[in-house]
Design an enzyme around this catalytic site. Structure first.
Site, PDB file in Angstrom:
ATOM      1  N   CYS A  16       0.870  -1.164   0.000  1.00 15.52           N
ATOM      2  CA  CYS A  16       0.000   0.000   0.000  1.00 15.52           C
ATOM      3  C   CYS A  16       0.910   1.217   0.000  1.00 15.52           C
ATOM      4  CB  CYS A  16      -0.904   0.057   1.239  1.00 15.52           C
ATOM      5  SG  CYS A  16      -2.076  -1.305   1.372  1.00 15.52           S
ATOM      6  N   GLY A  42      -0.666   0.548  -5.072  1.00 15.87           N
ATOM      7  CA  GLY A  42      -2.012   0.040  -4.847  1.00 15.87           C
ATOM      8  C   GLY A  42      -3.015   0.755  -5.735  1.00 15.87           C
ATOM      9  N   ASN A 117       0.537   0.966   6.011  1.00 15.53           N
ATOM     10  CA  ASN A 117       1.210   0.154   4.999  1.00 15.53           C
ATOM     11  C   ASN A 117       1.891  -0.991   5.734  1.00 15.53           C
ATOM     12  OD1 ASN A 117       2.708  -0.916   2.891  1.00 15.53           O
ATOM     13  ND2 ASN A 117       4.275   0.673   2.976  1.00 15.53           N
ATOM     14  N   GLY A 118       1.544  -2.224   5.373  1.00 14.38           N
ATOM     15  CA  GLY A 118       2.136  -3.384   6.031  1.00 14.38           C
ATOM     16  C   GLY A 118       1.085  -4.413   6.361  1.00 14.38           C
ATOM     17  N   TYR A 257      11.547  -4.470  -6.830  1.00 15.86           N
ATOM     18  CA  TYR A 257      10.336  -4.235  -7.613  1.00 15.86           C
ATOM     19  C   TYR A 257       9.408  -3.160  -7.070  1.00 15.86           C
ATOM     20  CZ  TYR A 257       5.782  -5.251  -9.792  1.00 15.86           C
ATOM     21  OH  TYR A 257       4.587  -5.154 -10.441  1.00 15.86           O
TER      22      TYR A 257
END
Length: 483
Positions: A16, A42, A117-118, A257
């Protein structure tokens, strides 16, 4: 009918992206711009919540930022000089508006908004206990667990309640929280997920990547350190470190990536590291060939590095269409077979009769690699050699990356030779784990205390995995039950 792209299911999905602004007029507009820059992290949903000094103003929507936060009637409603936002690709919880962040709740101390985020790897364990104690959940997101832990904490001060909540969770988190008292930005003690801090005039800005600071014209200040809480209140910034200091383990796949190549992470250019990975790949797995061809777009920097190191010319042998988004086509076998050409097509005149080195960032299920190799064969390639700018992905991630279960990972089922046969390549090679670390400036991967979280390659998880362990135990118990 599908509402997602059935031809692009062979990548590890970005977790995210989060972005927060404290102390700027029209903060929500800056957040919207920042989320645009983080859209690659996202595309499923987006949300922004603002604070005008008296009230919180939320807006959450399914779909990308564009089309949702470029409308005047939406942005006019997001008033105030403090705002935070989130772009989502779900790693836990269903695809539904109730799971779109920032999540918001009215606590005894006032409003509380959080963008995360996570992934909390003991969220189900905590959720069961919280429900037993009377908590009523409104979403299926692991992030809501944090809100309930704050709400039920025995401490009086909100900051102490927040710290108490964080000390009960395990896993990975970068958080931006808004309360009537101010904004809090923090990372988990291992720093698995990224978070940076910037400054725009007198405003403080927090973002998942530096590229989002660039877009709004903010100056990068520093990373939010692992285990650090940064509090912005009345224009003043302070930092506290409530956790026992441990060696950080940031996610190594950010380099491979996830991050945009124009971002800077830990004072290193992501683009430069990806080129270095490609060069290391050429050193470790040289092959006699005519052209180095990237699988666009993620394979491009590594392919440049491979070409420069090997001396083999770099060419765009695959052309990508950037106009393929959601599709409502029924995914029949024939459509799936042809579908890759909606996104990638061979540059036939260039490929014909050539020995090709294909460079990609990873292989997950192997289905896309197979289609790309077949495309090169159909275009007349004499030989097709696949080179991957990461080690084999053998394990699932439990820290905020949407990976298939391990049984669906090609590298968990086959050795490299078997994988080469599966994707129909003349040869296949991955950069070694030590080579990946060398590209990041390390001599090798430390066997005792690695510098990064590389569990997707090694299976060595840096935290407990309570939910996974309990689910595995439950499954075994079911198997042991008499029929």
């Amino acid at each position: 009918m599908l509402t997602t792209n059935p031809f692009d299911d062979d990548k590890l999905r970005e977790e995210c992206g989060i972005f927060g602004v404290s102390g700027a007029d029209g903060a929500a507009a800056l957040v919207a711009l920042g989320l645009h820059a983080l859209q690659h992290r996202g595309q499923e949903a987006a949300g922004i919540t603002s604070w005008d000094g008296a009230h919180f103003h939320p807006h959450r929507a399914m779909g990308p930022v564009a089309g949702n936060f470029d409308r005047d009637e939406v942005m006019r409603g997001l008033q105030g000089s403090v705002a935070c936002g989130h772009v989502r690709y779900s790693t836990t919880g269903e695809t539904a508006l109730r799971n779109v962040q920032p999540l918001y709740a009215e606590l005894a101390s006032g409003g509380f908004a959080v963008a995360h985020n996570g992934n909390i790897s003991n969220a189900l364990h905590l959720r069961r206990e919280l429900i037993r104690r009377g908590s009523i959940f409104q979403s299926t997101s692991d992030t809501e667990t944090i809100i309930h832990l704050v709400a039920t904490s025995g401490y009086k001060d909100l900051l102490d309640r927040f710290i108490d909540a964080l000390k009960q969770v395990e896993g990975a988190y970068a958080l931006i929280c808004m309360t009537p008292e101010g904004m809090i930005a923090c990372r988990d003690p291992l720093g698995i997920r990224p978070l940076v801090m910037g400054k725009l005039d007198d405003a403080y800005i927090f973002a998942s990547e530096t590229v989002a600071l660039d877009v709004v014209g903010a100056k990068f200040v520093r990373d939010v350190e692992p285990g650090e809480l940064v509090i912005v209140q009345d224009g003043e910034l302070r930092s506290i470190r409530p956790f026992t200091a441990i060696a950080p383990r940031p996610c190594i796949f950010e380099w491979v990536y996830f991050s945009r190549p124009d971002s800077i992470a830990q004072d290193r250019s992501v683009y430069g590291v990806r080129k270095a990975i490609g060069a290391q790949l050429a050193i470790e797995s040289a092959i006699d060939a005519d052209l180095v061809v990237p699988v666009p777009d993620s394979g491009v920097p590594a392919a440049i590095g491979y070409a420069q190191q090997s001396g083999i010319p770099f060419e765009l042998g695959i052309i990508r269409s950037h106009y393929v988004g959601r599709t409502f086509i029924q995914p029949s076998a024939e459509v799936r077979r042809l579908g890759v050409k909606l996104k990638h097509n061979a540059n036939r005149d260039l490929i014909q009769g050539k020995r090709i080195v294909l460079i990609d960032d990873s292989i997950v299920r192997g289905t896309t690699s197979l289609k790309i190799v077949e495309m090169m064969r159909e275009a007349g390639a004499a030989e097709v050699h696949m080179r991957i700018a990461s080690p084999p992905t053998t394990h699932s991630c439990f820290y905020g990356v949407d990976t298939p279960e391990r049984s669906k990972l090609l590298a968990a089922k086959m050795d490299v030779e078997g994988m080469a046969r599966f994707i129909k390549a003349d040869s296949l090679a991955f950069v070694s784990i030590d080579g990946l670390y060398r590209a990041l400036g390390e001599a090798e991967r430390g066997a005792v205390l690695p510098k990064y979280c590389d569990a997707c390659f090694t299976g060595e998880y840096p935290t407990q995995l309570t939910d996974h362990s309990e689910q595995s135990a439950d499954q075994l118990a079911l198997l042991d039950e008499p029929a």
